[in-house]
Design a protein around this motif. Structure first.
Motif, PDB file in Angstrom:
ATOM      1  N   GLY A  31       0.805  -1.217   0.000  1.00 20.58           N
ATOM      2  CA  GLY A  31       0.000   0.000   0.000  1.00 20.58           C
ATOM      3  C   GLY A  31       0.832   1.258   0.000  1.00 20.58           C
ATOM      4  N   GLY A  32       2.159   1.111   0.208  1.00 17.62           N
ATOM      5  CA  GLY A  32       3.036   2.276   0.224  1.00 17.62           C
ATOM      6  C   GLY A  32       3.398   2.749  -1.170  1.00 17.62           C
ATOM      7  N   CYS A  33       3.914   1.805  -1.988  1.00 15.62           N
ATOM      8  CA  CYS A  33       4.317   2.181  -3.342  1.00 15.62           C
ATOM      9  C   CYS A  33       3.262   1.831  -4.373  1.00 15.62           C
ATOM     10  CB  CYS A  33       5.643   1.517  -3.707  1.00 15.62           C
ATOM     11  SG  CYS A  33       5.587  -0.293  -3.727  1.00 15.62           S
ATOM     12  N   GLY A  34       2.461   0.804  -4.088  1.00 16.46           N
ATOM     13  CA  GLY A  34       1.412   0.398  -5.010  1.00 16.46           C
ATOM     14  C   GLY A  34       1.901  -0.334  -6.240  1.00 16.46           C
ATOM     15  N   VAL A  35       3.204  -0.614  -6.320  1.00 15.65           N
ATOM     16  CA  VAL A  35       3.747  -1.239  -7.535  1.00 15.65           C
ATOM     17  C   VAL A  35       4.499  -2.534  -7.227  1.00 15.65           C
ATOM     18  CG1 VAL A  35       3.923   0.939  -8.812  1.00 15.65           C
ATOM     19  CG2 VAL A  35       5.836   0.209  -7.361  1.00 15.65           C
ATOM     20  N   HIS A  52      12.628  -3.604   1.590  1.00 16.12           N
ATOM     21  CA  HIS A  52      11.581  -2.818   0.908  1.00 16.12           C
ATOM     22  C   HIS A  52      11.290  -1.497   1.606  1.00 16.12           C
ATOM     23  CE1 HIS A  52       8.348  -2.288  -1.986  1.00 16.12           C
ATOM     24  NE2 HIS A  52       7.590  -1.861  -0.992  1.00 16.12           N
ATOM     25  N   GLU A  53      11.403  -1.484   2.933  1.00 12.56           N
ATOM     26  CA  GLU A  53      11.159  -0.227   3.654  1.00 12.56           C
ATOM     27  C   GLU A  53      12.081   0.885   3.150  1.00 12.56           C
ATOM     28  OE1 GLU A  53      10.832   1.447   8.258  1.00 12.56           O
ATOM     29  OE2 GLU A  53      11.880  -0.433   7.854  1.00 12.56           O
ATOM     30  N   LYS A  54      13.331   0.512   2.793  1.00 14.40           N
ATOM     31  CA  LYS A  54      14.306   1.502   2.321  1.00 14.40           C
ATOM     32  C   LYS A  54      14.014   1.991   0.915  1.00 14.40           C
ATOM     33  CE  LYS A  54      18.366  -0.126   4.938  1.00 14.40           C
ATOM     34  NZ  LYS A  54      19.749  -0.642   4.800  1.00 14.40           N
ATOM     35  N   ILE A  55      13.454   1.120   0.084  1.00 10.91           N
ATOM     36  CA  ILE A  55      13.365   1.448  -1.344  1.00 10.91           C
ATOM     37  C   ILE A  55      11.930   1.599  -1.841  1.00 10.91           C
ATOM     38  CG2 ILE A  55      15.552   0.265  -1.791  1.00 10.91           C
ATOM     39  CD1 ILE A  55      13.953  -2.054  -3.001  1.00 10.91           C
ATOM     40  N   CYS A  56      10.965   1.501  -0.944  1.00 10.49           N
ATOM     41  CA  CYS A  56       9.539   1.489  -1.310  1.00 10.49           C
ATOM     42  C   CYS A  56       9.189   2.595  -2.310  1.00 10.49           C
ATOM     43  CB  CYS A  56       8.694   1.603  -0.040  1.00 10.49           C
ATOM     44  SG  CYS A  56       6.907   1.527  -0.318  1.00 10.49           S
TER      45      CYS A  56
END
Length: 368
Positions: A31-35, A52-56
């Protein structure tokens, strides 16, 4: 993880999405990046904790449709921007995976290493030697988890990439052979493991020099194989080689720091030596801790402990802790070294210890 980062998929008919980690059909989306998509919440959590938290948010421009460009110049600029972003993310994910490996967190390393592999494939193509470091990290993590067949598959990919290119560096070949050696150790094929570990030493020597700490890992793992085969004389000589490599490396760094305590006249009397900005990086710290403590345990538990070799090891560890600013531990080990060399003097060790103690006492972290 925040619950708002988990979004259940409702894709248009005919459109498919696949899990970021295992390529299975996806059922949830970040839900953060949607991709970014996952087959289950567990894989989403694993990716989030790993990298993923670093690169979202950085993934959004890479995974959304490119804008319409009305000129070739703008299209070229857009492609260059995409490649630049992918190179940056390849480096971030590589460094993240490597850090987890240094810390022994093999499971956390895998998602980051997979991302590194994907970004490098996108930038360099499937036949590039640039993919080898990612394959080796994935193999190392798999070995750490005991997943031998998966490790073997990654190492086969790495080996194939090396064979297809003439541009692979000796440093990479060294890491490849070390991982192959450790794979065969885990499989119980000691002769094959010794062959690859010998190649590790050869390529590391070509890349860094015969006395560099990068060579010590090959000797250490070979010594472990001989130890398991009960070939104690060979194992002992190789453990001694490992200790000497680290002792000389740390002594050089300690001597460079010790010079700052000397007067100008005293410094002028010293023979000229090349000074460098060497520091202990995370990889060296992890390897030094693993190897030296393991050898110390073996030395101290021997039926007839060799005091001189234990003293050299303890002094080496004392220098190591001084260099990483753990002064209480460095002081404790220095005192232990002094006790040991009173029992059995070791040539040159007393002078090294004297310099080390003076350096420890000069540090603001020193506690009596």
């Amino acid at each position: 993880m925040q619950t708002e980062r988990i979004v259940h998929l409702a894709l248009p008919r005919g459109r498919k999405a696949f899990c970021e980690l295992c390529l299975a059909p996806a059922t949830v989306r970040c839900g953060g990046c949607g991709v970014t998509f996952y087959c289950e919440v567990e894989h989403q959590n694993a990716d989030w904790v790993s990298v993923h938290e670093k690169i979202c948010q950085l993934l959004i421009p890479l995974r959304t449709a490119l804008p319409f460009y009305d000129s070739e110049k703008k299209r070229k600029h857009g492609r260059e921007q995409k490649i630049s972003r992918e190179k940056f993310l390849a480096e971030v994910t590589h460094n993240t995976a490597q850090k987890f490996l240094y810390e022994g967190k093999h499971e956390d390393a895998i998602p980051a290493a997979l991302h590194s592999l994907k970004f490098n494939i996108s930038v360099h193509g499937l036949n590039s030697s640039e993919l080898v470091p990612a394959y080796l990290m994935l193999a190392e993590a798999s070995l750490g988890l005991g997943h031998l067949s998966q490790a073997e598959e990654y190492l086969s990919q790495a080996r194939w990439s090396v064979l297809k290119t003439s541009q692979c560096s000796p440093a990479i070949e060294s890491k490849l052979h070390r991982n192959l050696g450790l794979l065969y150790v885990a499989k119980g094929n000691f002769e094959e493991s010794l062959y690859h570990l010998a190649n590790d030493i050869y390529f590391a020597s070509c890349a860094f020099g015969t006395n560099d700490v990068a060579v010590s890992g090959g000797y250490f793992h070979m010594a472990n194989v001989f130890f398991r085969q009960n070939r104690m004389d060979v194992a002992d000589s190789m453990y001694t080689e490992v200790t000497e490599i680290w002792y000389n490396h740390f002594k050089r760094l300690i001597d460079q720091q010790y010079q700052s305590l000397m007067s100008p006249s005293e410094i002028n009397m010293l023979p000229e030596e090349e000074t460098t900005g060497d520091v202990l990086d995370e990889s060296q710290q992890a390897e030094a801790t693993q190897m030296l403590n393991a050898i110390l345990d073996i030395r101290e538990q021997a039926s007839k402990p060799k005091v001189d070799k234990i003293a050299t090891l303890v002094c080496t560890l004392a220098m190591f802790h001084c260099l990483i600013f753990d002064m209480p531990k460095a002081h404790e080990l220095a005192k232990k070294t002094l006790h040991l060399i009173k029992l059995e003097p070791v040539e040159g060790l007393e002078d090294t210890l004297h310099r080390l103690v003076k350096l420890i006492k000069s540090k603001p972290f020193y506690v009596k």
